[in-house]
Write a protein that holds these residues in place. Structure first.
Motif, short mmCIF file in Angstrom:
data_model
loop_
_atom_site.label_atom_id
_atom_site.label_comp_id
_atom_site.label_asym_id
_atom_site.label_seq_id
_atom_site.Cartn_x
_atom_site.Cartn_y
_atom_site.Cartn_z
N TRP A 1 0.85 -1.19 0.00
CA TRP A 1 0.00 0.00 0.00
C TRP A 1 0.88 1.24 0.00
O TRP A 1 2.10 1.13 0.17
N GLY A 2 0.25 2.37 -0.25
CA GLY A 2 0.97 3.62 -0.16
C GLY A 2 1.06 4.41 -1.46
O GLY A 2 1.57 5.54 -1.46
N GLY A 3 0.59 3.85 -2.56
CA GLY A 3 0.64 4.59 -3.81
C GLY A 3 -0.36 5.73 -3.84
O GLY A 3 -1.16 5.91 -2.91
N GLY A 4 -0.32 6.51 -4.91
CA GLY A 4 -1.26 7.61 -5.05
C GLY A 4 -0.79 8.63 -6.04
O GLY A 4 0.14 8.38 -6.82
N LEU A 5 -1.43 9.77 -6.00
CA LEU A 5 -1.11 10.89 -6.89
C LEU A 5 -0.29 11.91 -6.11
O LEU A 5 -0.67 12.32 -5.00
N VAL A 6 0.80 12.33 -6.70
CA VAL A 6 1.67 13.31 -6.05
C VAL A 6 2.22 14.26 -7.11
O VAL A 6 2.38 13.88 -8.28
N GLN A 7 2.50 15.48 -6.70
CA GLN A 7 3.06 16.45 -7.63
C GLN A 7 4.55 16.21 -7.83
O GLN A 7 5.21 15.64 -6.94
N ASP B 1 8.64 8.67 -12.96
CA ASP B 1 8.51 7.65 -11.92
C ASP B 1 7.10 7.05 -11.89
O ASP B 1 6.85 6.08 -11.16
N SER B 2 6.19 7.64 -12.64
CA SER B 2 4.81 7.13 -12.66
C SER B 2 4.80 5.71 -13.21
O SER B 2 5.35 5.42 -14.27
N GLY C 1 0.42 -4.89 -6.57
CA GLY C 1 0.75 -3.67 -7.30
C GLY C 1 -0.01 -2.47 -6.75
O GLY C 1 -1.16 -2.58 -6.30
N THR C 2 0.67 -1.33 -6.78
CA THR C 2 0.06 -0.08 -6.35
C THR C 2 0.46 1.03 -7.33
O THR C 2 1.63 1.13 -7.70
N GLN C 3 -0.50 1.82 -7.73
CA GLN C 3 -0.25 2.84 -8.74
C GLN C 3 0.38 4.08 -8.11
O GLN C 3 -0.11 4.60 -7.09
N VAL C 4 1.44 4.54 -8.74
CA VAL C 4 2.06 5.82 -8.38
C VAL C 4 1.96 6.73 -9.60
O VAL C 4 2.42 6.37 -10.68
N THR C 5 1.35 7.88 -9.41
CA THR C 5 1.22 8.85 -10.49
C THR C 5 1.81 10.18 -10.03
O THR C 5 1.42 10.72 -9.00
N VAL C 6 2.78 10.65 -10.82
CA VAL C 6 3.43 11.92 -10.52
C VAL C 6 3.00 12.92 -11.59
O VAL C 6 3.38 12.79 -12.76
#
Length: 117
Positions: free
Chosen positions: A7-13, A89-90, A110-115
């Motif tokens: 866990w811990g993914g998400g949307l970040v600037q 890095d997304s 899997g966890t999505q990371v979106t930058v």
């Protein structure tokens, strides 16, 4: 059979930080090499970072100096601290565990990371 929950993914600037966590169960945590991989659509899954049972680490060149992998044996958990995130890095980030005894591998969901700004 090792089970991994991440866990811990998400949307970040861009320039921001995230921390991914991966909890392992079903085996002795100290016998596992823990790793993080990432994948974008159309590309192969690539290694981001590894941490061995002794604490030794290995990083992809693209994340050196920005990402830190660690493990907490008391919590059966591996972490990936990601700082100074870039758009490139997304990806979907996957936790991996490989037994030093059997060489068997297990993967997290899997966890999505979106930058993105």
């Amino acid at each position: 059979q090792v089970q991994l929950v991440e866990w811990g993914g998400g949307l970040v600037q861009p320039g921001g930080s995230l921390r991914l966590s991966c909890e392992a169960s079903g085996t002795i945590f100290s016998t596992l090499v823990m790793g993080w991989y990432r994948q974008v659509p159309g590309n192969q899954r690539e290694l981001v970072a590894l941490v061995n049972p002794g604490g030794g680490t290995n990083y992809a060149d693209s994340v050196k100096g920005r990402f830190t992998i660690s493990r907490d044996t008391a919590k059966n958990t591996a972490y990936l601290q990601m700082n100074s995130l870039k758009a490139e890095d997304s990806a979907v980030y996957y936790c991996n565990a490989r037994s030093v005894r059997t060489l068997q591998e297990s993967w997290g969901q899997g966890t999505q990371v979106t930058v993105s700004s």
